[in-house]
Motif scaffolding. Structure first.
Motif, PDB file in Angstrom:
ATOM      1  N   ARG A 210       0.833  -1.201   0.000  1.00 51.86           N
ATOM      2  CA  ARG A 210       0.000   0.000   0.000  1.00 51.86           C
ATOM      3  C   ARG A 210       0.868   1.251   0.000  1.00 51.86           C
ATOM      4  O   ARG A 210       1.943   1.281   0.607  1.00 51.86           O
ATOM      5  CB  ARG A 210      -0.885   0.042   1.248  1.00 51.86           C
ATOM      6  N   SER A 211       0.376   2.298  -0.633  1.00 57.32           N
ATOM      7  CA  SER A 211       0.987   3.617  -0.483  1.00 57.32           C
ATOM      8  C   SER A 211       0.496   4.207   0.834  1.00 57.32           C
ATOM      9  O   SER A 211      -0.715   4.211   1.101  1.00 57.32           O
ATOM     10  CB  SER A 211       0.579   4.531  -1.638  1.00 57.32           C
TER      11      SER A 211
ATOM     12  N   ALA B  69       3.446   1.112  -2.740  1.00 59.01           N
ATOM     13  CA  ALA B  69       2.754  -0.061  -3.264  1.00 59.01           C
ATOM     14  C   ALA B  69       3.732  -1.019  -3.925  1.00 59.01           C
ATOM     15  O   ALA B  69       4.829  -0.640  -4.344  1.00 59.01           O
ATOM     16  CB  ALA B  69       1.688   0.378  -4.268  1.00 59.01           C
TER      17      ALA B  69
ATOM     18  N   LYS C  19      -3.152  -3.663 -12.019  1.00 58.21           N
ATOM     19  CA  LYS C  19      -4.432  -3.016 -11.749  1.00 58.21           C
ATOM     20  C   LYS C  19      -5.501  -4.083 -11.534  1.00 58.21           C
ATOM     21  O   LYS C  19      -5.472  -5.140 -12.136  1.00 58.21           O
ATOM     22  CB  LYS C  19      -4.835  -2.124 -12.919  1.00 58.21           C
TER      23      LYS C  19
ATOM     24  N   ASP D 225      -4.455  -4.768  -3.196  1.00 62.87           N
ATOM     25  CA  ASP D 225      -3.283  -3.912  -3.329  1.00 62.87           C
ATOM     26  C   ASP D 225      -3.542  -2.670  -4.161  1.00 62.87           C
ATOM     27  O   ASP D 225      -4.349  -2.669  -5.084  1.00 62.87           O
ATOM     28  CB  ASP D 225      -2.142  -4.688  -3.984  1.00 62.87           C
ATOM     29  N   ASP D 226      -2.813  -1.598  -3.830  1.00 61.72           N
ATOM     30  CA  ASP D 226      -2.759  -0.454  -4.730  1.00 61.72           C
ATOM     31  C   ASP D 226      -2.004  -0.864  -5.985  1.00 61.72           C
ATOM     32  O   ASP D 226      -1.114  -1.710  -5.936  1.00 61.72           O
ATOM     33  CB  ASP D 226      -2.012   0.697  -4.052  1.00 61.72           C
TER      34      ASP D 226
ATOM     35  N   GLN E 296      -2.876   4.109 -11.943  1.00 64.23           N
ATOM     36  CA  GLN E 296      -4.107   4.367 -11.224  1.00 64.23           C
ATOM     37  C   GLN E 296      -5.085   3.237 -11.531  1.00 64.23           C
ATOM     38  O   GLN E 296      -4.846   2.410 -12.407  1.00 64.23           O
ATOM     39  CB  GLN E 296      -4.689   5.720 -11.621  1.00 64.23           C
ATOM     40  N   ARG E 297      -6.171   3.196 -10.809  1.00 64.55           N
ATOM     41  CA  ARG E 297      -7.113   2.090 -11.008  1.00 64.55           C
ATOM     42  C   ARG E 297      -7.837   2.199 -12.344  1.00 64.55           C
ATOM     43  O   ARG E 297      -8.326   1.199 -12.877  1.00 64.55           O
ATOM     44  CB  ARG E 297      -8.107   2.027  -9.844  1.00 64.55           C
TER      45      ARG E 297
END
Length: 296
Positions: free
Chosen positions: A224-225, A243, A249, A254-255, A281-282
């Motif tokens: 994780r961040s 992360a 993704k 997890d990030d 990013q997601r």
């Protein structure tokens, strides 16, 4: 100005060929976890893209806070050594080991043998950890929390003997005016402790930082961040996690893969440090600068 890149939890994939003789003890549960879950969440394409982006930053130094391997098979450790060589010269790159790098007894010693200078630096008392690397006004102090653990456990350990050496090192470097960045795989702050994957000895680590101070603590492990703080001798010390570098993704826990870049410079009697987080990013396929913030 000095730039410091931070990347963690590499988890090189895919797993090499695994024989039945390799799956004794904890490696069996780790292998099943990889097959059932992790191989869908951690992949080499994501890692390659992230590392390529990071290398274009041409950082003065790169810190890798552990978990280069999955089961710490010798073939994995050998591959991780080649990955480190491709990442950067050992004079500008250092590792602190993670729990997966010490997955079973003897694994960490194998990594120390095969990764050589990436796991070495200036030491005291003839002990491997902590070791120190210095780049201009920046001192990188690599600690080890990596120990073999039973199945279903991922705890780290930080004991009094290493703490005493860390205290001496921080005092010497602080008196000499360095910006002290401490590397440890398991997060030391109280907020991220857990009986099965926390850091045994986290209070000991925090006591050393409270007594001797530091400017920055970098860790991995959580995938994780995160940004926390712990008390230092004269100011709160940022504790920053990143992360997993191979996290694809869409992972359930997890990030997505990220790395951090710190720009550090002296300003009179103090420091200016700007942190930038880059990664996926997601939504979307690009690597972007997700955040910029002033640490000092």
């Amino acid at each position: 100005m000095i730039t410091l890149a931070h990347i963690s939890d590499i988890h090189l994939s895919p797993l090499p060929q695994v024989g039945l003789q390799d799956l004794a003890g904890k490696r069996l549960t780790g292998f099943l976890n990889w097959k059932l879950k992790r191989r869908g969440e951690l992949n080499s394409e994501t890692l390659e893209r992230l590392v390529s982006h990071m290398q274009k930053q041409n950082a003065d130094f790169t810190a890798v806070t552990g978990d280069l391997t999955n089961l710490a098979l010798r073939s994995e450790v050998e591959r991780a050594g080649r990955w480190l060589e491709a990442l950067g010269d050992s004079a500008r790159t250092a590792v602190c080991p993670g729990n997966h790098d010490a997955y079973v007894p003897g694994a960490l010693e194998c990594a120390q043998e095969l990764w050589g200078p990436y796991l070495q630096g200036e030491t005291i008392e003839g002990q491997a950890f902590p070791f120190v690397r210095r780049v201009g006004d920046l001192a990188i102090i690599s600690c080890s929390s990596a120990v073999p653990t039973p199945p279903f456990m991922a705890v780290g350990r930080f004991e009094e003997k290493q703490a005493a050496r860390l205290a001496r090192i921080l005092k010497l470097l602080g008196d000499a005016g360095y910006f002290r960045a401490v590397l440890i795989h398991h997060p030391p702050n109280a907020e991220l402790q857990h009986p099965s994957f926390g850091l045994k000895g986290h209070r000991i680590f925090r006591r050393v930082i409270a007594e001797q101070g530091a400017e920055l603590i970098l860790h991995g492990h959580t995938h994780r961040s995160s940004i926390h703080h712990i008390p230092g001798s004269s100011h709160e010390v940022p504790v920053i996690g990143v992360a997993a570098a191979s996290a694809a993704k869409g992972g359930t826990l997890d990030d997505p893969a990220r790395y951090n870049l710190f720009r550090i410079e002296r300003t009179g009697e103090g420091w200016r440090c700007i942190m930038r987080e880059y990664g996926f990013q997601r939504l979307g396929d690009d690597i972007v600068m997700r955040m910029q913030m002033r640490i000092y």
